[in-house]
Write a protein that holds these residues in place. Structure first.
Motif, PDB file in Angstrom:
ATOM      1  N   ALA A  78       3.821 -79.400  -9.311  1.00 23.71           N
ATOM      2  CA  ALA A  78       3.379 -79.766  -8.104  1.00 23.71           C
ATOM      3  C   ALA A  78       2.975 -78.712  -6.947  1.00 23.71           C
ATOM      4  O   ALA A  78       1.881 -78.733  -6.481  1.00 23.71           O
ATOM      5  CB  ALA A  78       4.364 -80.836  -7.534  1.00 23.71           C
ATOM      6  N   GLN A  79       3.692 -77.646  -6.982  1.00 22.44           N
ATOM      7  CA  GLN A  79       3.677 -76.566  -5.995  1.00 22.44           C
ATOM      8  C   GLN A  79       2.381 -75.819  -6.528  1.00 22.44           C
ATOM      9  O   GLN A  79       1.646 -75.446  -5.730  1.00 22.44           O
ATOM     10  CB  GLN A  79       4.823 -75.532  -6.165  1.00 22.44           C
ATOM     11  N   GLU A  80       2.336 -75.590  -8.001  1.00 20.49           N
ATOM     12  CA  GLU A  80       0.962 -74.905  -8.419  1.00 20.49           C
ATOM     13  C   GLU A  80      -0.271 -75.632  -8.115  1.00 20.49           C
ATOM     14  O   GLU A  80      -1.211 -74.895  -7.685  1.00 20.49           O
ATOM     15  CB  GLU A  80       1.162 -74.781  -9.956  1.00 20.49           C
ATOM     16  N   LYS A  81      -0.146 -77.123  -8.271  1.00 19.56           N
ATOM     17  CA  LYS A  81      -1.083 -77.814  -7.824  1.00 19.56           C
ATOM     18  C   LYS A  81      -1.550 -77.818  -6.193  1.00 19.56           C
ATOM     19  O   LYS A  81      -2.897 -77.597  -5.865  1.00 19.56           O
ATOM     20  CB  LYS A  81      -1.032 -79.382  -8.075  1.00 19.56           C
ATOM     21  N   ILE A  82      -0.563 -77.873  -5.512  1.00 15.28           N
ATOM     22  CA  ILE A  82      -0.800 -77.477  -4.057  1.00 15.28           C
ATOM     23  C   ILE A  82      -1.436 -76.244  -3.694  1.00 15.28           C
ATOM     24  O   ILE A  82      -2.293 -76.101  -2.957  1.00 15.28           O
ATOM     25  CB  ILE A  82       0.711 -77.924  -3.314  1.00 15.28           C
ATOM     26  N   ALA A  83      -0.912 -75.285  -4.375  1.00 12.84           N
ATOM     27  CA  ALA A  83      -1.542 -73.668  -4.143  1.00 12.84           C
ATOM     28  C   ALA A  83      -2.775 -73.948  -4.443  1.00 12.84           C
ATOM     29  O   ALA A  83      -3.657 -73.292  -3.791  1.00 12.84           O
ATOM     30  CB  ALA A  83      -0.624 -72.764  -4.888  1.00 12.84           C
ATOM     31  N   LYS A  84      -3.201 -74.471  -5.752  1.00  8.74           N
ATOM     32  CA  LYS A  84      -4.759 -74.545  -6.071  1.00  8.74           C
ATOM     33  C   LYS A  84      -5.550 -75.220  -5.018  1.00  8.74           C
ATOM     34  O   LYS A  84      -6.622 -74.973  -4.632  1.00  8.74           O
ATOM     35  CB  LYS A  84      -4.750 -75.111  -7.483  1.00  8.74           C
ATOM     36  N   LEU A  85      -4.905 -76.653  -4.586  1.00  5.96           N
ATOM     37  CA  LEU A  85      -5.717 -77.414  -3.694  1.00  5.96           C
ATOM     38  C   LEU A  85      -5.832 -76.752  -2.227  1.00  5.96           C
ATOM     39  O   LEU A  85      -6.903 -76.862  -1.763  1.00  5.96           O
ATOM     40  CB  LEU A  85      -5.283 -78.711  -3.511  1.00  5.96           C
ATOM     41  N   THR A  86      -4.746 -75.757  -1.879  1.00  5.01           N
ATOM     42  CA  THR A  86      -5.001 -75.227  -0.706  1.00  5.01           C
ATOM     43  C   THR A  86      -6.076 -74.284  -0.736  1.00  5.01           C
ATOM     44  O   THR A  86      -6.847 -74.147   0.215  1.00  5.01           O
ATOM     45  CB  THR A  86      -3.658 -74.712  -0.343  1.00  5.01           C
ATOM     46  N   ALA A  87      -5.990 -73.617  -1.906  1.00  3.09           N
ATOM     47  CA  ALA A  87      -7.048 -72.253  -1.926  1.00  3.09           C
ATOM     48  C   ALA A  87      -8.431 -72.841  -2.021  1.00  3.09           C
ATOM     49  O   ALA A  87      -9.366 -72.366  -1.509  1.00  3.09           O
ATOM     50  CB  ALA A  87      -6.760 -71.702  -3.133  1.00  3.09           C
ATOM     51  N   GLU A  88      -8.559 -74.044  -2.607  1.00  4.10           N
ATOM     52  CA  GLU A  88      -9.813 -74.719  -2.768  1.00  4.10           C
ATOM     53  C   GLU A  88     -10.108 -75.190  -1.406  1.00  4.10           C
ATOM     54  O   GLU A  88     -11.469 -75.049  -0.949  1.00  4.10           O
ATOM     55  CB  GLU A  88      -9.839 -75.907  -3.734  1.00  4.10           C
ATOM     56  N   ASN A  89      -9.370 -75.678  -0.710  1.00  5.71           N
ATOM     57  CA  ASN A  89      -9.687 -76.266   0.650  1.00  5.71           C
ATOM     58  C   ASN A  89      -9.885 -74.869   1.893  1.00  5.71           C
ATOM     59  O   ASN A  89     -10.896 -75.309   2.463  1.00  5.71           O
ATOM     60  CB  ASN A  89      -8.440 -77.009   1.334  1.00  5.71           C
ATOM     61  N   LYS A  90      -9.218 -74.099   1.526  1.00  7.62           N
ATOM     62  CA  LYS A  90      -9.660 -72.758   2.232  1.00  7.62           C
ATOM     63  C   LYS A  90     -11.089 -72.513   1.964  1.00  7.62           C
ATOM     64  O   LYS A  90     -11.995 -71.955   2.815  1.00  7.62           O
ATOM     65  CB  LYS A  90      -8.523 -71.636   2.143  1.00  7.62           C
ATOM     66  N   SER A  91     -11.517 -72.291   0.575  1.00  9.35           N
ATOM     67  CA  SER A  91     -12.734 -71.840   0.358  1.00  9.35           C
ATOM     68  C   SER A  91     -13.883 -72.826   0.824  1.00  9.35           C
ATOM     69  O   SER A  91     -14.839 -72.230   1.417  1.00  9.35           O
ATOM     70  CB  SER A  91     -12.775 -71.920  -1.321  1.00  9.35           C
ATOM     71  N   LEU A  92     -13.615 -74.326   0.734  1.00 10.86           N
ATOM     72  CA  LEU A  92     -14.652 -75.122   1.239  1.00 10.86           C
ATOM     73  C   LEU A  92     -14.666 -74.899   2.649  1.00 10.86           C
ATOM     74  O   LEU A  92     -15.938 -75.265   3.282  1.00 10.86           O
ATOM     75  CB  LEU A  92     -14.119 -76.555   0.721  1.00 10.86           C
ATOM     76  N   THR A  93     -13.650 -74.740   3.352  1.00 10.70           N
ATOM     77  CA  THR A  93     -13.728 -74.589   4.849  1.00 10.70           C
ATOM     78  C   THR A  93     -14.311 -73.395   5.277  1.00 10.70           C
ATOM     79  O   THR A  93     -15.339 -73.434   6.205  1.00 10.70           O
ATOM     80  CB  THR A  93     -12.309 -74.513   5.554  1.00 10.70           C
ATOM     81  N   LEU A  94     -14.128 -72.288   4.534  1.00 12.17           N
ATOM     82  CA  LEU A  94     -14.998 -71.071   4.866  1.00 12.17           C
ATOM     83  C   LEU A  94     -16.521 -71.328   4.624  1.00 12.17           C
ATOM     84  O   LEU A  94     -17.180 -70.860   5.499  1.00 12.17           O
ATOM     85  CB  LEU A  94     -14.239 -69.935   3.991  1.00 12.17           C
ATOM     86  N   ARG A  95     -16.715 -72.142   3.474  1.00 11.77           N
ATOM     87  CA  ARG A  95     -18.266 -72.386   3.100  1.00 11.77           C
ATOM     88  C   ARG A  95     -18.942 -73.203   4.118  1.00 11.77           C
ATOM     89  O   ARG A  95     -19.757 -72.721   4.366  1.00 11.77           O
ATOM     90  CB  ARG A  95     -18.347 -72.999   1.693  1.00 11.77           C
ATOM     91  N   LEU A  96     -18.178 -74.151   4.757  1.00 10.13           N
ATOM     92  CA  LEU A  96     -18.641 -74.903   5.637  1.00 10.13           C
ATOM     93  C   LEU A  96     -19.011 -74.047   7.028  1.00 10.13           C
ATOM     94  O   LEU A  96     -19.962 -74.345   7.582  1.00 10.13           O
ATOM     95  CB  LEU A  96     -17.778 -76.283   6.019  1.00 10.13           C
TER      96      LEU A  96
END
Length: 116
Positions: A78-96
């Motif tokens: 679950a921690q690994e999945k959270i880290a992956k989703l956080t990185a993806e969220n950061k990337s999408l926010t930066l892209r936006l």
């Protein structure tokens, strides 16, 4: 209330075992396969009870450790999945945010109509 019922149940079971053991004090022959001994029945009952409790505690401990290990593995996943989703969220926010800057920049760069 649940713990009180457990305590009362345990006391009743212990009382029954004690009465049963006191009523059966005559010596009995116990055959271990390689040796035979004569012990009082109360001793056989108490040893058997202790062995049963020890086996139950070992089984409960084994199950508890197994459950704890499974829980740790699931928590790590679950921690690994959270880290992956956080990185993806950061990337999408930066892209936006970059897209917003690009559109604001384009709005500024658009040529103004010529006025005479």
């Amino acid at each position: 209330m649940k713990n009180q019922w457990r305590l009362v149940s345990a006391l009743v079971i212990v009382l029954v075992i004690i009465v049963f053991a006191i009523l059966n004090v005559e010596p009995v022959e116990v055959n271990f396969g390689f040796a035979q001994v004569q012990w009082p029945l109360i001793l056989v009952i108490v040893i058997t009870l202790i062995l049963g409790v020890a086996i139950a505690v070992l089984m409960a401990t084994f199950n508890s450790v197994k459950t704890a290990n499974n829980h740790k593995a699931e928590q790590a996943a679950a921690q690994e999945k959270i880290a992956k989703l956080t990185a993806e969220n950061k990337s999408l926010t930066l892209r936006l945010n970059n897209k917003g800057k690009q559109t604001r920049g384009k709005a500024v760069e658009q040529p103004k109509p010529a006025t005479k």
